[in-house]
Write an enzyme that holds these catalytic residues in place. Structure first.
Site, PDB file in Angstrom:
ATOM      1  N   SER A 161       1.027  -1.041  -0.007  1.00  0.00           N
ATOM      2  CA  SER A 161      -0.017   0.000  -0.017  1.00  0.00           C
ATOM      3  C   SER A 161       0.815   1.234   0.097  1.00  0.00           C
ATOM      4  O   SER A 161       2.233   1.126   0.511  1.00  0.00           O
ATOM      5  CB  SER A 161      -1.043  -0.057   1.279  1.00  0.00           C
ATOM      6  OG  SER A 161      -1.393   1.201   1.549  1.00  0.00           O
ATOM      7  N   TYR A 212      -2.363  -1.147  11.025  1.00  0.00           N
ATOM      8  CA  TYR A 212      -2.493  -1.391   9.625  1.00  0.00           C
ATOM      9  C   TYR A 212      -1.122  -1.039   8.840  1.00  0.00           C
ATOM     10  O   TYR A 212      -0.516  -1.617   8.191  1.00  0.00           O
ATOM     11  CB  TYR A 212      -3.476  -0.596   9.004  1.00  0.00           C
ATOM     12  CG  TYR A 212      -3.614  -0.586   7.411  1.00  0.00           C
ATOM     13  CD1 TYR A 212      -4.023  -1.733   6.669  1.00  0.00           C
ATOM     14  CD2 TYR A 212      -2.988   0.283   6.712  1.00  0.00           C
ATOM     15  CE1 TYR A 212      -3.932  -1.875   5.388  1.00  0.00           C
ATOM     16  CE2 TYR A 212      -3.154   0.444   5.346  1.00  0.00           C
ATOM     17  CZ  TYR A 212      -3.556  -0.837   4.672  1.00  0.00           C
ATOM     18  OH  TYR A 212      -3.703  -0.985   3.291  1.00  0.00           O
TER      19      TYR A 212
END
Length: 279
Positions: free
Chosen positions: A133, A146
């Site tokens: 990401s 995360y």
């Protein structure tokens, strides 16, 4: 046996589903894996092989890889896409949830790499694609666990690339920006559950609002963009080590490099509507 074989995890929706369809269109024999096989009926109808696989269950992963080997003789491409976003203040998130985040986003993918590599080494060829990401290069409030998983997967990918390059195996990192999938809704719900009350409520409510706003959704890139990028990487004789694609990915990563830590902190707070002081 001339057809290349690809395993795509997290294929029941979003990026994984789009990638499975893309690779099928490119002529791959595709195995689409997810916990919920009922959500992959459309993929089965498109001629894609469906696997019930839980990336937190070692026996499930071993059985899935063995099924691919038995049916197709090997694995040429592994797409580690399974993952989710669990948001909440570091103080609030139970460690069991933090561990679960790492089990899905990091350890599951690494275990599949361990299972696939012996078969790739025998052929001295193969490609491992890890979906990280832009969150593996930047940070946002209330997303520590995360971001921690994505930073970890970035580092593991770099080390792995050095290890397997002499063996003829490529390691590619895909760094999506904002993509129109279920991710934002799941992350927002986790954030509501953990930090919508108490000391971090003000920040949490601001972040939830930013995540689920209609304006934010309209800016998101389609999952097909990531699938097309993966297809491009797999078609290249010498793929790039990283592809930053999707809404905000390149500019956000550039800003993180350009700005000081505190300047980037201020930018993120402003972008997410979070006050500098108070709740």
């Amino acid at each position: 046996m001339n057809t290349k074989v690809a395993l795509v995890t997290g294929a029941s929706s979003g990026i994984g589903e789009a990638t499975a369809l893309k690779l099928k269109a490119l002529g791959y024999t595709v195995y689409a894996a997810a916990r919920r096989v009922d959500r992959m009926r459309a993929l089965a109808g498109a001629g894609i092989n469906i696997l019930a696989m839980d990336v937190t269950d070692d026996a499930s992963m071993q059985a899935g890889v063995q099924e691919i080997i038995d049916k197709s003789g090997g694995i040429d491409v592994l797409i580690n896409n399974a993952g989710y976003g669990s948001y909440g203040a570091v103080e609030d998130v139970p460690l069991d949830e933090a561990r679960a985040q790492f089990e899905v986003n990091v350890f599951g993918g690494v275990r599949l790499i361990q299972l696939a590599l012996p078969h790739m080494r025998k052929r001295r060829s193969g490609t491992i694609v890890n979906i990280t990401s832009m969150g593996g290069k930047i940070h946002t409030p209330l997303g520590a666990w995360y971001h921690g998983t994505k930073f970890a997967l970035e580092a593991i990918s770099d080390c792995l690339r050095l290890e397997v390059q002499p063996l003829g195996i490529h390691v590619v990192v895909i760094e999506p920006g904002g993509i129109n999938t279920e991710w934002a809704g799941i992350a927002a719900e986790k954030l509501r559950e953990t930090s919508s009350e108490g000391a971090y409520a003000g920040q949490a409510n601001a972040v939830v609002k930013a995540m689920v706003s209609e304006a934010n959704r309209k800016r998101m890139s389609p999952p097909d963009l990531i699938a097309d990028t993966i297809g491009k990487a797999l078609s290249a004789r010498r793929p790039k080590t990283r592809y930053a694609v999707g809404f905000g990915a390149k500019p956000m990563i550039f800003l993180r490099r350009l700005l000081s830590d505190r300047a980037f902190d201020s930018f993120i707070r402003m972008a997410m509507g979070i006050p500098r002081k108070g709740v």
